[in-house]
Motif scaffolding. Sequence first.
Motif, mmCIF file in Angstrom:
data_model
loop_
_atom_site.group_PDB
_atom_site.id
_atom_site.type_symbol
_atom_site.label_atom_id
_atom_site.label_comp_id
_atom_site.label_asym_id
_atom_site.label_seq_id
_atom_site.Cartn_x
_atom_site.Cartn_y
_atom_site.Cartn_z
ATOM 1 N N GLY A 15 34.254 -12.736 -10.770
ATOM 2 C CA GLY A 15 35.494 -13.403 -10.373
ATOM 3 C C GLY A 15 36.629 -12.401 -10.252
ATOM 4 O O GLY A 15 36.661 -11.383 -10.956
ATOM 5 N N PHE A 16 37.545 -12.670 -9.344
ATOM 6 C CA PHE A 16 38.713 -11.810 -9.155
ATOM 7 C C PHE A 16 39.793 -12.186 -10.168
ATOM 8 O O PHE A 16 40.036 -13.366 -10.430
ATOM 9 C CB PHE A 16 39.276 -11.970 -7.734
ATOM 10 N N LYS A 17 40.449 -11.176 -10.724
ATOM 11 C CA LYS A 17 41.564 -11.416 -11.650
ATOM 12 C C LYS A 17 42.887 -11.530 -10.889
ATOM 13 O O LYS A 17 43.787 -12.234 -11.302
ATOM 14 C CB LYS A 17 41.670 -10.275 -12.663
ATOM 15 N N ASN A 18 43.016 -10.782 -9.791
ATOM 16 C CA ASN A 18 44.226 -10.854 -8.960
ATOM 17 C C ASN A 18 43.855 -10.528 -7.517
ATOM 18 O O ASN A 18 42.780 -9.979 -7.240
ATOM 19 C CB ASN A 18 45.338 -9.930 -9.475
ATOM 20 N N LEU A 19 44.755 -10.863 -6.610
ATOM 21 C CA LEU A 19 44.468 -10.688 -5.182
ATOM 22 C C LEU A 19 44.334 -9.226 -4.778
ATOM 23 O O LEU A 19 43.611 -8.910 -3.832
ATOM 24 C CB LEU A 19 45.562 -11.359 -4.346
ATOM 25 N N ASP A 20 45.009 -8.335 -5.480
ATOM 26 C CA ASP A 20 44.946 -6.908 -5.129
ATOM 27 C C ASP A 20 43.518 -6.363 -5.183
ATOM 28 O O ASP A 20 43.202 -5.367 -4.524
ATOM 29 C CB ASP A 20 45.844 -6.081 -6.049
ATOM 30 N N GLU A 21 42.658 -7.004 -5.962
ATOM 31 C CA GLU A 21 41.268 -6.559 -6.073
ATOM 32 C C GLU A 21 40.510 -6.734 -4.755
ATOM 33 O O GLU A 21 39.442 -6.150 -4.576
ATOM 34 C CB GLU A 21 40.561 -7.305 -7.202
ATOM 35 N N LEU A 22 41.056 -7.507 -3.831
ATOM 36 C CA LEU A 22 40.427 -7.648 -2.510
ATOM 37 C C LEU A 22 40.368 -6.324 -1.770
ATOM 38 O O LEU A 22 39.526 -6.135 -0.888
ATOM 39 C CB LEU A 22 41.197 -8.665 -1.661
ATOM 40 N N SER B 172 42.582 -16.756 9.400
ATOM 41 C CA SER B 172 42.571 -15.822 10.523
ATOM 42 C C SER B 172 42.473 -14.387 10.010
ATOM 43 O O SER B 172 43.241 -13.975 9.148
ATOM 44 C CB SER B 172 43.855 -16.006 11.345
ATOM 45 N N GLY B 173 41.511 -13.641 10.547
ATOM 46 C CA GLY B 173 41.310 -12.260 10.115
ATOM 47 C C GLY B 173 40.069 -12.089 9.257
ATOM 48 O O GLY B 173 39.566 -10.983 9.095
ATOM 49 N N ILE B 174 39.571 -13.196 8.684
ATOM 50 C CA ILE B 174 38.359 -13.129 7.868
ATOM 51 C C ILE B 174 37.206 -13.710 8.673
ATOM 52 O O ILE B 174 37.147 -14.916 8.926
ATOM 53 C CB ILE B 174 38.511 -13.906 6.544
ATOM 54 N N GLY B 175 36.301 -12.840 9.084
ATOM 55 C CA GLY B 175 35.093 -13.283 9.762
ATOM 56 C C GLY B 175 33.998 -13.520 8.733
ATOM 57 O O GLY B 175 34.182 -13.280 7.537
ATOM 58 N N LEU B 176 32.843 -13.959 9.194
ATOM 59 C CA LEU B 176 31.746 -14.276 8.277
ATOM 60 C C LEU B 176 31.284 -13.041 7.505
ATOM 61 O O LEU B 176 30.989 -13.125 6.308
ATOM 62 C CB LEU B 176 30.574 -14.894 9.060
ATOM 63 N N LYS B 177 31.258 -11.885 8.161
ATOM 64 C CA LYS B 177 30.829 -10.649 7.498
ATOM 65 C C LYS B 177 31.767 -10.292 6.357
ATOM 66 O O LYS B 177 31.338 -9.966 5.242
ATOM 67 C CB LYS B 177 30.775 -9.510 8.524
ATOM 68 N N THR B 178 33.077 -10.379 6.600
ATOM 69 C CA THR B 178 34.060 -10.069 5.561
ATOM 70 C C THR B 178 34.015 -11.116 4.456
ATOM 71 O O THR B 178 34.129 -10.797 3.272
ATOM 72 C CB THR B 178 35.480 -9.992 6.163
ATOM 73 N N ALA B 179 33.835 -12.384 4.835
ATOM 74 C CA ALA B 179 33.753 -13.455 3.839
ATOM 75 C C ALA B 179 32.570 -13.225 2.899
ATOM 76 O O ALA B 179 32.696 -13.394 1.673
ATOM 77 C CB ALA B 179 33.625 -14.805 4.535
ATOM 78 N N ARG B 180 31.436 -12.826 3.451
ATOM 79 C CA ARG B 180 30.263 -12.551 2.610
ATOM 80 C C ARG B 180 30.498 -11.350 1.707
ATOM 81 O O ARG B 180 30.064 -11.338 0.550
ATOM 82 C CB ARG B 180 29.034 -12.328 3.497
ATOM 83 N N ALA B 181 31.211 -10.343 2.228
ATOM 84 C CA ALA B 181 31.535 -9.176 1.413
ATOM 85 C C ALA B 181 32.462 -9.560 0.259
ATOM 86 O O ALA B 181 32.333 -9.043 -0.857
ATOM 87 C CB ALA B 181 32.184 -8.094 2.285
ATOM 88 N N ILE B 182 33.388 -10.483 0.504
ATOM 89 C CA ILE B 182 34.284 -10.964 -0.557
ATOM 90 C C ILE B 182 33.483 -11.667 -1.645
ATOM 91 O O ILE B 182 33.704 -11.453 -2.847
ATOM 92 C CB ILE B 182 35.359 -11.909 0.028
ATOM 93 N N ILE B 183 32.528 -12.480 -1.242
ATOM 94 C CA ILE B 183 31.719 -13.209 -2.225
ATOM 95 C C ILE B 183 30.819 -12.258 -3.021
ATOM 96 O O ILE B 183 30.644 -12.411 -4.234
ATOM 97 C CB ILE B 183 30.908 -14.315 -1.536
ATOM 98 N N LEU B 184 30.272 -11.251 -2.361
ATOM 99 C CA LEU B 184 29.464 -10.256 -3.073
ATOM 100 C C LEU B 184 30.297 -9.540 -4.131
ATOM 101 O O LEU B 184 29.855 -9.352 -5.270
ATOM 102 C CB LEU B 184 28.881 -9.235 -2.092
ATOM 103 N N GLU B 185 31.517 -9.144 -3.753
ATOM 104 C CA GLU B 185 32.405 -8.469 -4.706
ATOM 105 C C GLU B 185 32.832 -9.424 -5.816
ATOM 106 O O GLU B 185 32.946 -9.030 -6.982
ATOM 107 C CB GLU B 185 33.632 -7.920 -3.968
ATOM 108 N N ARG B 186 33.058 -10.677 -5.478
ATOM 109 C CA ARG B 186 33.413 -11.687 -6.485
ATOM 110 C C ARG B 186 32.297 -11.844 -7.511
ATOM 111 O O ARG B 186 32.546 -11.886 -8.719
ATOM 112 C CB ARG B 186 33.673 -13.021 -5.780
ATOM 113 N N ASN B 187 31.051 -11.910 -7.031
ATOM 114 C CA ASN B 187 29.906 -12.038 -7.940
ATOM 115 C C ASN B 187 29.744 -10.793 -8.799
ATOM 116 O O ASN B 187 29.410 -10.881 -9.990
ATOM 117 C CB ASN B 187 28.631 -12.309 -7.143
ATOM 118 N N ARG B 188 29.958 -9.619 -8.198
ATOM 119 C CA ARG B 188 29.827 -8.357 -8.938
ATOM 120 C C ARG B 188 30.848 -8.274 -10.067
ATOM 121 O O ARG B 188 30.537 -7.812 -11.169
ATOM 122 C CB ARG B 188 30.001 -7.173 -7.981
ATOM 123 N N ARG B 189 32.059 -8.751 -9.809
ATOM 124 C CA ARG B 189 33.140 -8.677 -10.795
ATOM 125 C C ARG B 189 33.108 -9.854 -11.781
ATOM 126 O O ARG B 189 33.822 -9.829 -12.775
ATOM 127 C CB ARG B 189 34.497 -8.704 -10.092
#
Length: 201
Positions: free
Chosen positions: A168-175, A149-166
């Motif tokens: 992978g995430f090292k910790n949750l704060d990077e969100l 709840s709170g994560i729509g498709l647009k935000t989910a895609r933005a998370i994946i883009l940032e994950r690919n750029r990095r």
Amino acid sequence: MHSIRPLGWIMTKRYPDNIAGGFLLLLLLLLLLPALKEAFRLSGSDRNYRNNRIYVQVSGDIVQPGVYAFTRQPDLKGLLIRAGGLHAETEKCLPLAERPFRSGVKVDVEKNVTGYHILEGDMSAFYKFTLGIPVSINSETAEGLTSISGIGLKTARAIILERNRRGGFKNLDELLSVRGVGPALYRKIRPYLNVDTCDSI
């Protein structure tokens, strides 16, 4: 002709016991307010989301496919016993590994031309969310992230883009560096996420 009197005066004159009882009830509610607030806080999105149960999904050539709960990580034999066992012809040719399964795993018993095999992966993020299993921001699909709840498709895609750029995430704060994830949303979704990959324990 009746004189007009304040309502408080009328209530006090006619219902003195009710007024005293009402004041006592109000005082009791004020004293209980901190405890009630804590109870509602624990039942809301800030509660400790994770639980100590191990949930494993099993499907394929077994008697009772489904999601099963355990108090400790089951091995394949224990999992299949809970699922009603294998079909008779399968039992003869399926090796039973001793390695335990982590919570959130999906185990498929499948047949192909070479025999029966065990395929292991992650259960659906929607199952995980329902069962209180954190969803990995490093391996989940965009659709899976929308189970929270709170994560729509647009935000989910933005998370994946940032994950690919990095890489992978090292910790949750990077969100917090993801476009569309501010402090309020981060606090809301944090209990439902982790940075684990889908590697088995």
